[in-house]
Scaffold this motif. Structure first.
Motif, PDB file in Angstrom:
ATOM      1  N   SER A 294      47.104  11.183  46.338  1.00 32.25           N
ATOM      2  CA  SER A 294      47.262  11.703  47.712  1.00 32.25           C
ATOM      3  C   SER A 294      48.438  12.436  48.158  1.00 32.25           C
ATOM      4  CB  SER A 294      47.061  10.320  48.791  1.00 32.25           C
ATOM      5  OG  SER A 294      47.216  10.824  50.115  1.00 32.25           O
ATOM      6  N   ASP A 295      48.450  13.581  48.829  1.00 33.76           N
ATOM      7  CA  ASP A 295      49.675  13.956  49.443  1.00 33.76           C
ATOM      8  C   ASP A 295      49.858  14.002  51.008  1.00 33.76           C
ATOM      9  OD1 ASP A 295      47.624  15.561  50.401  1.00 33.76           O
ATOM     10  OD2 ASP A 295      48.168  17.394  49.823  1.00 33.76           O
ATOM     11  N   VAL A 304      49.048  -1.331  51.190  1.00 30.49           N
ATOM     12  CA  VAL A 304      49.314  -0.679  49.951  1.00 30.49           C
ATOM     13  C   VAL A 304      49.094  -2.046  48.911  1.00 30.49           C
ATOM     14  CG1 VAL A 304      50.705   1.104  50.496  1.00 30.49           C
ATOM     15  CG2 VAL A 304      51.844  -1.360  50.141  1.00 30.49           C
ATOM     16  N   MET A 305      48.672  -1.649  47.846  1.00 28.96           N
ATOM     17  CA  MET A 305      48.225  -2.522  46.627  1.00 28.96           C
ATOM     18  C   MET A 305      48.802  -1.861  45.531  1.00 28.96           C
ATOM     19  SD  MET A 305      44.104  -2.464  46.636  1.00 28.96           S
ATOM     20  CE  MET A 305      43.057  -0.892  46.568  1.00 28.96           C
ATOM     21  N   ILE A 306      48.991  -2.526  44.394  1.00 27.47           N
ATOM     22  CA  ILE A 306      49.464  -2.334  43.202  1.00 27.47           C
ATOM     23  C   ILE A 306      48.606  -2.961  42.086  1.00 27.47           C
ATOM     24  CG2 ILE A 306      51.272  -2.580  41.448  1.00 27.47           C
ATOM     25  CD1 ILE A 306      53.105  -1.874  43.406  1.00 27.47           C
ATOM     26  N   THR A 307      47.995  -2.336  41.104  1.00 32.47           N
ATOM     27  CA  THR A 307      47.118  -2.666  39.942  1.00 32.47           C
ATOM     28  C   THR A 307      48.063  -2.430  38.833  1.00 32.47           C
ATOM     29  OG1 THR A 307      45.878  -0.669  39.899  1.00 32.47           O
ATOM     30  CG2 THR A 307      45.072  -2.457  41.178  1.00 32.47           C
ATOM     31  N   GLY A 308      48.352  -3.019  37.793  1.00 32.04           N
ATOM     32  CA  GLY A 308      48.981  -2.867  36.730  1.00 32.04           C
ATOM     33  C   GLY A 308      49.130  -4.205  35.836  1.00 32.04           C
ATOM     34  N   PHE A 309      49.915  -4.103  34.697  1.00 35.23           N
ATOM     35  CA  PHE A 309      50.198  -4.903  33.726  1.00 35.23           C
ATOM     36  C   PHE A 309      51.563  -5.847  34.060  1.00 35.23           C
ATOM     37  CE2 PHE A 309      47.062  -1.862  32.747  1.00 35.23           C
ATOM     38  CZ  PHE A 309      45.982  -2.669  32.241  1.00 35.23           C
ATOM     39  N   PRO A 310      51.665  -6.651  34.756  1.00 36.46           N
ATOM     40  CA  PRO A 310      52.908  -7.579  34.954  1.00 36.46           C
ATOM     41  C   PRO A 310      53.236  -8.035  33.586  1.00 36.46           C
ATOM     42  CG  PRO A 310      51.427  -8.340  36.402  1.00 36.46           C
ATOM     43  CD  PRO A 310      50.776  -7.082  35.939  1.00 36.46           C
ATOM     44  N   GLY A 311      54.426  -8.111  33.263  1.00 30.03           N
ATOM     45  CA  GLY A 311      54.752  -8.802  31.837  1.00 30.03           C
ATOM     46  C   GLY A 311      54.960 -10.427  31.822  1.00 30.03           C
ATOM     47  N   ARG A 312      55.898 -10.787  32.441  1.00 28.26           N
ATOM     48  CA  ARG A 312      56.042 -12.439  32.524  1.00 28.26           C
ATOM     49  C   ARG A 312      56.697 -12.813  33.790  1.00 28.26           C
ATOM     50  NH1 ARG A 312      60.266 -15.560  30.584  1.00 28.26           N
ATOM     51  NH2 ARG A 312      59.523 -17.563  29.715  1.00 28.26           N
ATOM     52  N   THR A 313      56.172 -13.910  34.400  1.00 31.28           N
ATOM     53  CA  THR A 313      56.765 -14.677  35.460  1.00 31.28           C
ATOM     54  C   THR A 313      56.703 -16.309  34.926  1.00 31.28           C
ATOM     55  OG1 THR A 313      54.798 -14.928  36.431  1.00 31.28           O
ATOM     56  CG2 THR A 313      56.115 -13.227  37.335  1.00 31.28           C
ATOM     57  N   THR A 314      57.262 -16.948  35.656  1.00 32.18           N
ATOM     58  CA  THR A 314      57.488 -18.379  35.287  1.00 32.18           C
ATOM     59  C   THR A 314      57.172 -19.389  36.417  1.00 32.18           C
ATOM     60  OG1 THR A 314      59.950 -18.349  35.283  1.00 32.18           O
ATOM     61  CG2 THR A 314      59.106 -17.824  33.281  1.00 32.18           C
ATOM     62  N   ARG A 315      56.231 -19.037  37.264  1.00 39.53           N
ATOM     63  CA  ARG A 315      56.383 -19.747  38.502  1.00 39.53           C
ATOM     64  C   ARG A 315      55.603 -21.161  38.277  1.00 39.53           C
ATOM     65  NH1 ARG A 315      54.184 -14.602  41.998  1.00 39.53           N
ATOM     66  NH2 ARG A 315      56.090 -13.434  42.014  1.00 39.53           N
ATOM     67  N   GLY A 692      55.489   2.055  36.532  1.00 37.85           N
ATOM     68  CA  GLY A 692      54.579   2.899  36.310  1.00 37.85           C
ATOM     69  C   GLY A 692      53.215   2.568  37.035  1.00 37.85           C
ATOM     70  N   SER A 693      53.479   1.470  37.521  1.00 36.74           N
ATOM     71  CA  SER A 693      52.052   0.934  38.357  1.00 36.74           C
ATOM     72  C   SER A 693      51.690   2.031  39.425  1.00 36.74           C
ATOM     73  CB  SER A 693      51.923  -0.536  38.751  1.00 36.74           C
ATOM     74  OG  SER A 693      52.145  -1.267  37.816  1.00 36.74           O
ATOM     75  N   ALA A 694      50.403   2.333  39.465  1.00 37.25           N
ATOM     76  CA  ALA A 694      49.978   3.099  40.967  1.00 37.25           C
ATOM     77  C   ALA A 694      50.041   2.007  42.099  1.00 37.25           C
ATOM     78  CB  ALA A 694      48.685   3.518  40.500  1.00 37.25           C
ATOM     79  N   VAL A 695      50.765   2.562  43.053  1.00 33.16           N
ATOM     80  CA  VAL A 695      50.654   2.176  44.465  1.00 33.16           C
ATOM     81  C   VAL A 695      49.552   2.988  45.033  1.00 33.16           C
ATOM     82  CG1 VAL A 695      51.837   1.868  46.523  1.00 33.16           C
ATOM     83  CG2 VAL A 695      53.260   1.933  44.369  1.00 33.16           C
ATOM     84  N   LEU A 696      48.543   2.316  45.657  1.00 34.75           N
ATOM     85  CA  LEU A 696      47.363   2.481  46.301  1.00 34.75           C
ATOM     86  C   LEU A 696      47.181   2.449  47.671  1.00 34.75           C
ATOM     87  CD1 LEU A 696      44.731   1.473  43.399  1.00 34.75           C
ATOM     88  CD2 LEU A 696      46.247   3.651  43.515  1.00 34.75           C
ATOM     89  N   VAL A 703      49.552   6.910  46.240  1.00 34.43           N
ATOM     90  CA  VAL A 703      50.439   7.277  47.089  1.00 34.43           C
ATOM     91  C   VAL A 703      51.800   7.098  46.787  1.00 34.43           C
ATOM     92  CG1 VAL A 703      48.942   7.007  49.175  1.00 34.43           C
ATOM     93  CG2 VAL A 703      50.309   5.015  48.269  1.00 34.43           C
ATOM     94  N   GLY A 704      51.996   6.566  45.542  1.00 38.51           N
ATOM     95  CA  GLY A 704      53.415   6.275  44.889  1.00 38.51           C
ATOM     96  C   GLY A 704      53.368   5.559  43.726  1.00 38.51           C
TER      97      GLY A 704
END
Length: 758
Positions: A294-295, A304-315, A692-696, A703-704
């Motif tokens: 989108s321009d 906004v939302m992000i879909t991607g492959f987050p690596g590691r958290t420790t919650r 590199g995750s798409a911001v939708l 959109v980013g």
């Protein structure tokens, strides 16, 4: 101890046909020039009834598995925020928009055209730039633009684009009956056997597919993931460093930012539509789905939302584990990283390609160094540790209630295992660091492992050393040839060995063996230097042909007869290597029965809304465009670059870019206030791997691109705090403006279904 973990509802097995992923795409409608219209009376903008709710939204965090989007809490949140898309539509990871999201080696990315064009971050393609650079043509500095597809360059033999194809819950198949196996090593080996069986069945007769089993909720859930493994990945367009890494280390993890952190790859396959190694005859991959870029941009408080492959958290770590990380691991890691950073920095002006490789290494180390420092500061300067302890107390109280004796016993056993593991933490870390710090030593150990495993039936080999793993192993060794540097390799190995000398002799029995001296001999820096000088002077492992020959054909007899110093060193420590591995396997086998109890109890305490820790699998996070304060703007602008620019690295934007901003040659990419948006903030929940995750937006349009976090919120990898978490994204309008006005990437804009305007 018998313990049945509470696993969320089973995943559907989203299976799709293989063979190149041909199929329909998300429509990409080119933007058309506006038609002249008669003048009409200006109407007031419609009132957004949900704007106030979005402005007040306090993000509770969560990197959600797609199927978790059916939980009632998400539907309620979407309704409150006025989100157009139904969260249930996000539960299918193979449909649009999630079907357009792909995984790289360590980063996330998205298809943005029907011809396999992939967008990701600038910092995610540094290795590809480095392997294509020479001292006379430094693409890391200059950037790269392929004017035609024939000009697109290989990103390297080990680069991959992974396309998700199926997700299947295999928890029962992996965990069933493990509690009846008394020996923890045997238990761990049985689980590995079952996982290998799942993977073998998934890949059978389909060499283009790569399957793996991922664990969730501290090994309480297992999911078989099928991916199309695209092996021919090519560089298409990367802006200059002075755009893609503008601000450098000074601005890293900071706000405001003005960084054009974007780049493009293309995925190629054979003419039959199936993945193939690099070949001039290959053709662009045709994805089933791609995102519309989108321009139009976003505004403050937009969803906004992000879909991607987050690596590691420790919650889902216990308070005991977090306390140990704060008191020992983070400080120890920071000290080591600072020393590695100094090595990279000292070689930035070295001759040949060493300087280029040192620059890439320095950027990678600095990123981890600053983030880990931020995590430690965040956990110790606020109330996050107290909040973690309070949640831990609630988890234990829930488990201590009548009728939950199994949970109480499991949590007690878990703390016992953790305490024992922490007792040898430094010795274990130093040994692992030494064995992995040198590419040549790691290669020698890997060659020894391949030699051992090759004598076994394929199904009985250790995971990672089966026939299916030889092709990626060969690719990694070919990539090593392009990335290896003797000066840097020696310096990093020397650092690891010198640090290990400080351990008591009883905690480092492997060190004299590795160095080839008697256990009673004094170990000091002079001995390390003398040994390494000899190793690097006489080794042949830097030769790709030698490594590949040993990798594919190295028998026990050949390795025993080898005179290569790295091979001989690996063989001297091999018994200790295997013994320590078995000790770790025993601990893993014990944890399998008790660790899931902690995650299950935490889920109950939190009312069912618990996302599993990040593990490099597909996730969704959502929230709003949000500044730190309501009175601040969540956007930075091109005009601010003019004020920030000094002409010296890292504030040295290209002159054409500065001139275009000065002249306000912004075209349709300017926002309603006439400014060029560069970066923007959100309250989304991301971590490393989300680069590199798409911001939708709520239409599923790009959109980013996500590329960084502010340092204040990075401790949320451990304890999420939505009030201080802010993520930094490059605005798609800035990306398009740079492509259109500065770098002449018109053909790529058109390929994405838009039209160049400048």
């Amino acid at each position: 101890m018998k313990f049945a973990p509470k696993v969320p509802g089973l995943l559907l097995a989203f299976a799709v046909a293989c063979g190149g992923g041909q199929g329909s795409t998300v429509p990409a409608t080119p933007s058309a020039p506006a038609e002249p219209t008669p003048a009409v009376a200006t109407q007031p903008a419609p009132i957004d009834p949900y704007l106030a709710a979005r402005a007040e939204y306090a993000n509770p965090g969560g990197m959600w598995m797609p199927q978790q989007m059916t939980l009632p809490g998400h539907a309620a949140a979407f309704q409150k925020l006025g989100v157009k898309i139904d969260p249930k539509n996000l539960a299918d990871p193979l449909s649009a928009p999630l079907g357009a999201i792909v995984r790289l080696n360590g980063c996330s990315a998205s298809f943005v055209s029907p011809d396999g064009l992939v967008v990701t971050n600038h910092h995610c393609v540094q290795s590809a730039l480095q392997v294509n650079s020479t001292p006379d043509n430094n693409l890391v500095e200059k950037g790269f633009l392929a004017k035609t597809r024939a000009d697109e360059r290989s990103a390297g033999p080990a680069e991959r684009v992974y396309v998700e194809q199926a997700f299947t819950d295999v928890t029962d198949a992996v965990r069933g009956g493990l509690d009846k196996i008394a020996d923890p090593v045997a238990r761990k080996e049985e689980s590995e056997k079952r996982i290998k069986q799942q993977v073998a069945a998934c890949e059978k007769g389909r060499p283009e597919v790569r399957c793996n089993v991922a664990t969730y909720f501290r090994s309480g859930m297992y999911v078989l993931i099928e991916e199309l493994e695209i092996r021919d990945v090519r560089l298409v367009y990367v802006p200059a460093r002075s755009v893609g890494n503008y601000g450098g280390e000074i601005d890293n993890w900071q706000w405001p930012r003005h960084t054009g952190d974007f780049s493009f790859y293309r995925a190629y396959v054979g003419k039959d539509g199936k993945p193939a190694d690099y070949s001039a005859d290959n053709v662009p991959y045709k994805p089933k789905h791609h995102l519309q870029v989108s321009d139009k941009g976003v505004s403050p408080s937009d969803f906004v939302m992000i879909t991607g492959f987050p690596g590691r958290t420790t919650r889902t770590k216990t308070a005991l584990e977090v306390k140990h990380d704060v008191e020992w691991y983070y400080p120890y890691y920071l000290e080591l990283a600072q020393q590695k950073y100094a090595i990279a920095e000292a070689n930035l002006k070295a001759p040949g390609e060493t300087a280029i490789k040192a620059g890439v290494l320095k950027q990678r180390i600095q990123n981890g160094l600053e983030k880990t420092g931020g995590v430690l500061k965040g956990l110790t300067s606020g109330d996050l540790l107290q909040r973690k302890a309070a949640l831990d107390d609630k988890v234990k109280a829930w488990a201590a209630a009548p009728g939950r004796e199994q949970y109480k016993a499991a949590l007690a056993k878990l703390e016992q295992i953790i305490t024992e593991e922490q007792r040898t933490a430094r010795a274990d870390y130093d040994r692992s660091n030494a064995f992995s710090s040198s590419q040549l030593l790691a290669s020698a150990l890997g060659i020894q492992r391949w030699s051992d495993e090759r004598t076994k039936p394929d199904a009985e080999r250790k995971a990672g050393y089966q026939d299916r793993d030889m092709r990626p192993a060969i690719a990694s060794h070919k990539q090593l040839t392009k990335q290896y540097d003797a000066t840097l390799d020696r310096a990093l190995l020397r650092l690891a060995l010198v640090r290990a000398i400080a351990l008591p002799a009883a905690e480092r029995p492997w060190l004299p063996l590795l160095l080839g001296v008697k256990p009673t001999q004094k170990l000091d820096e002079a001995l390390v230097d003398k040994t390494l000088d000899s190793w690097y002077r006489t080794t042949k492992l830097a030769d790709e042909k030698v490594r590949l020959d040993l990798l594919e054909k190295g028998s026990e007899a050949r390795l025993r007869a080898s005179t290569d110093p790295f091979i001989r060193a690996a063989r001297r420590v091999w018994k200790i290597y295997l013994a320590e591995e078995k000790r770790a396997d025993a601990r893993t086998g014990e944890l399998m029965l008790v660790a899931p109890a902690y995650a299950d109890a935490m889920r109950e305490v939190l009312g069912g809304l618990l996302a599993p820790d990040a593990n490099s699998t597909l996730r969704i996070t959502y929230g709003t465009v949000k500044a730190f304060k309501p009175t601040d703007s969540p956007f930075t602008t091109g005009a601010q670059i003019l004020k920030k620019n000094t002409g010296k690295e890292p504030f040295d934007a290209p002159q054409p870019l500065l001139a275009a901003i000065e002249k306000k040659e912004l075209g349709p990419y300017a926002s309603s206030d006439g400014q060029l948006p560069v970066n923007f903030l959100s309250d989304l929940d991301t971590t490393g791997g989300n680069s590199g995750s798409a911001v939708l937006n709520d239409k599923g349009e790009l959109v980013g691109l996500n590329f960084d976090s502010t340092i204040e919120g990075v401790a949320s990898d451990v304890v999420f705090d939505g009030s201080i978490v802010r993520k930094i994204h490059v605005d798609a309008r800035y990306m398009l403006w740079v492509m259109d006005k500065i770098d002449g990437a018109d053909h790529l804009i058109e390929e994405m279904g838009l039209r160049p305007r400048l």
